[in-house]
Design a protein around this motif. Structure first.
Motif, PDB file in Angstrom:
ATOM      1  N   UNK A  27       1.381  -7.260  -2.275  1.00  0.00           N
ATOM      2  CA  UNK A  27       0.105  -7.841  -1.854  1.00  0.00           C
ATOM      3  C   UNK A  27       0.021  -9.353  -2.042  1.00  0.00           C
ATOM      4  N   UNK A  28       0.636  -9.885  -3.117  1.00  0.00           N
ATOM      5  CA  UNK A  28       0.539 -11.316  -3.381  1.00  0.00           C
ATOM      6  C   UNK A  28       1.169 -12.137  -2.257  1.00  0.00           C
ATOM      7  N   UNK A  29       2.092 -11.554  -1.517  1.00  0.00           N
ATOM      8  CA  UNK A  29       2.674 -12.232  -0.346  1.00  0.00           C
ATOM      9  C   UNK A  29       1.595 -12.609   0.651  1.00  0.00           C
ATOM     10  N   UNK A  30       0.538 -11.792   0.725  1.00  0.00           N
ATOM     11  CA  UNK A  30      -0.560 -12.034   1.664  1.00  0.00           C
ATOM     12  C   UNK A  30      -1.764 -12.672   0.977  1.00  0.00           C
ATOM     13  N   UNK A  31      -1.597 -13.082  -0.278  1.00  0.00           N
ATOM     14  CA  UNK A  31      -2.672 -13.761  -0.984  1.00  0.00           C
ATOM     15  C   UNK A  31      -3.756 -12.848  -1.492  1.00  0.00           C
ATOM     16  N   UNK A  32      -3.441 -11.576  -1.693  1.00  0.00           N
ATOM     17  CA  UNK A  32      -4.418 -10.615  -2.191  1.00  0.00           C
ATOM     18  C   UNK A  32      -3.826  -9.871  -3.392  1.00  0.00           C
ATOM     19  N   UNK A  33      -4.552  -8.900  -3.898  1.00  0.00           N
ATOM     20  CA  UNK A  33      -4.100  -8.109  -5.043  1.00  0.00           C
ATOM     21  C   UNK A  33      -3.980  -6.640  -4.636  1.00  0.00           C
ATOM     22  N   UNK A  34      -3.180  -5.855  -5.359  1.00  0.00           N
ATOM     23  CA  UNK A  34      -3.154  -4.409  -5.106  1.00  0.00           C
ATOM     24  C   UNK A  34      -4.543  -3.828  -5.317  1.00  0.00           C
ATOM     25  N   UNK A  35      -5.065  -3.116  -4.309  1.00  0.00           N
ATOM     26  CA  UNK A  35      -6.423  -2.573  -4.456  1.00  0.00           C
ATOM     27  C   UNK A  35      -6.517  -1.162  -3.882  1.00  0.00           C
ATOM     28  N   UNK A  36      -5.371  -0.464  -3.767  1.00  0.00           N
ATOM     29  CA  UNK A  36      -5.375   0.925  -3.307  1.00  0.00           C
ATOM     30  C   UNK A  36      -5.083   1.858  -4.488  1.00  0.00           C
ATOM     31  N   UNK A  37      -5.728   1.578  -5.613  1.00  0.00           N
ATOM     32  CA  UNK A  37      -5.625   2.371  -6.849  1.00  0.00           C
ATOM     33  C   UNK A  37      -4.390   2.047  -7.660  1.00  0.00           C
ATOM     34  N   UNK A  67       0.810  -1.208   0.000  1.00  0.00           N
ATOM     35  CA  UNK A  67       0.000   0.000   0.000  1.00  0.00           C
ATOM     36  C   UNK A  67       0.844   1.258   0.000  1.00  0.00           C
ATOM     37  N   UNK A  68       2.025   1.190   0.612  1.00  0.00           N
ATOM     38  CA  UNK A  68       2.936   2.330   0.596  1.00  0.00           C
ATOM     39  C   UNK A  68       3.392   2.675  -0.806  1.00  0.00           C
ATOM     40  N   UNK A  79       2.546 -10.668  -9.661  1.00  0.00           N
ATOM     41  CA  UNK A  79       2.439 -12.118  -9.460  1.00  0.00           C
ATOM     42  C   UNK A  79       3.468 -12.646  -8.460  1.00  0.00           C
ATOM     43  N   UNK A  80       4.662 -12.032  -8.428  1.00  0.00           N
ATOM     44  CA  UNK A  80       5.758 -12.573  -7.609  1.00  0.00           C
ATOM     45  C   UNK A  80       5.979 -11.847  -6.297  1.00  0.00           C
ATOM     46  N   UNK A  81       5.583 -10.572  -6.230  1.00  0.00           N
ATOM     47  CA  UNK A  81       5.820  -9.721  -5.044  1.00  0.00           C
ATOM     48  C   UNK A  81       7.305  -9.527  -4.761  1.00  0.00           C
ATOM     49  N   UNK A  82       8.160  -9.693  -5.768  1.00  0.00           N
ATOM     50  CA  UNK A  82       9.595  -9.565  -5.517  1.00  0.00           C
ATOM     51  C   UNK A  82       9.989  -8.111  -5.257  1.00  0.00           C
ATOM     52  N   UNK A  83      11.053  -7.924  -4.515  1.00  0.00           N
ATOM     53  CA  UNK A  83      11.576  -6.589  -4.230  1.00  0.00           C
ATOM     54  C   UNK A  83      12.455  -6.091  -5.373  1.00  0.00           C
ATOM     55  N   UNK A  96     -12.462  -7.592  -7.059  1.00  0.00           N
ATOM     56  CA  UNK A  96     -11.514  -8.705  -6.964  1.00  0.00           C
ATOM     57  C   UNK A  96     -11.020  -8.889  -5.528  1.00  0.00           C
ATOM     58  N   UNK A  97     -10.726  -7.798  -4.847  1.00  0.00           N
ATOM     59  CA  UNK A  97     -10.228  -7.881  -3.475  1.00  0.00           C
ATOM     60  C   UNK A  97     -11.287  -8.442  -2.537  1.00  0.00           C
ATOM     61  N   UNK A  98     -12.523  -7.989  -2.702  1.00  0.00           N
ATOM     62  CA  UNK A  98     -13.605  -8.472  -1.847  1.00  0.00           C
ATOM     63  C   UNK A  98     -13.801  -9.979  -2.009  1.00  0.00           C
ATOM     64  N   UNK A  99     -13.528 -10.465  -3.225  1.00  0.00           N
ATOM     65  CA  UNK A  99     -13.675 -11.897  -3.471  1.00  0.00           C
ATOM     66  C   UNK A  99     -12.512 -12.719  -2.914  1.00  0.00           C
TER      67      UNK A  99
END
Length: 261
Positions: free
Chosen positions: A138-148, A115-116, A167-171, A234-237
């Motif tokens: 977000x994918x690290x927590x099993x969700x998708x980016x949903x803050x715009x 989110x940051x 897909x990977x959440x890599x740094x 998508x996030x709500x689902x």
């Protein structure tokens, strides 16, 4: 409770700082509410010509505070309804900077995660330290980016590159962020660089600057309402489903997650 966002104003430039340094400015509800509210305050303040957005302490923002926000997964949280124009509260914390009539320059250091990174991406221009650490996490927590994020990154980040990072959440580093499109340029002292740029913008015709931002936004954000709503649907689902819970538990227990198809 510490004031989550500090705001000072001088010489046409508003200095906005995320202020939860003991948690690397991790996002809890008071922080999100403050970030959603500050752009509205700034839009109503006479004389504001530019904004610098940064974080106090060791980093810009570590993303969601999972200790305090994790409990929301089981709550009846309505993120699909539009509560802030095109956006919901979470999206407004990032989208509000894009919607603000004056230019916003973000200064990033340390970690800029999840989110940051989406809040950082809401700025018109983004200056980052070369050694900063960024992630679409977000994918690290099993969700998708949903803050715009998806609405803000289109046109900035190449589509296939963005998909890989989501897909990977890599740094990746601040230096890589410039090459990828997440950041505008590098600086060893992003805050100082951002303030100098903000003062240069503040010295220009404020009517023309505001008109230029309106035109830039129009060319980039046509149809954003559909993108923002799709993020929330998508996030709500995803929230509180077995695989999302498994992602959280595996991280908490420092083990490899076991997902089901």
């Amino acid at each position: 409770m510490t004031q989550r966002v500090n705001l000072t104003f001088a010489d046409g430039v508003a200095d906005v700082r995320l202020n939860r340094p003991d948690k690397i400015n991790a996002l809890d509800m008071p922080m999100l509410e403050a970030l959603a509210e500050v752009p509205t305050r700034l839009a109503a303040m006479p004389g504001v010509r530019a904004v610098v957005l940064s974080g106090e302490g060791r980093g810009f923002c570590a993303g969601l505070d999972m200790q305090t926000m994790g409990g929301l997964a089981g709550a009846d949280l309505d993120i699909v309804s539009r509560t802030h124009g095109l956006a919901n509260l979470f999206q407004q914390a990032a989208w509000g900077w894009r919607d603000l009539p004056v230019p916003v320059i973000a200064a990033g250091h340390g970690v800029i995660f999840g989110g940051g990174l989406q809040i950082f991406s809401g700025a018109d221009l983004r200056i980052v330290r070369p050694d900063a650490r960024l992630s679409v996490m977000e994918m690290k927590w099993g969700i998708v980016p949903d803050m715009a994020g998806f609405a803000l990154w289109r046109g900035l980040v190449r589509d296939d590159v963005l998909r890989e990072l989501v897909y990977t959440a890599r740094e990746f580093t601040g230096e890589a962020a410039v090459a990828l499109g997440f950041a505008t340029r590098l600086a060893d002292d992003p805050c100082a660089e951002a303030m100098a740029l903000a003062h240069a913008i503040a010295a220009r015709n404020p009517d023309a600057v505001r008109a230029a931002k309106r035109l830039a936004n129009l060319s980039r954000d046509d149809g954003a309402d559909r993108v923002l709503t799709a993020e929330s649907v998508e996030q709500a689902a995803l929230i509180a489903t077995p695989n999302q819970i498994e992602a959280v538990m595996a991280n908490v227990q420092t083990r490899t997650p076991v997902f089901t198809d």
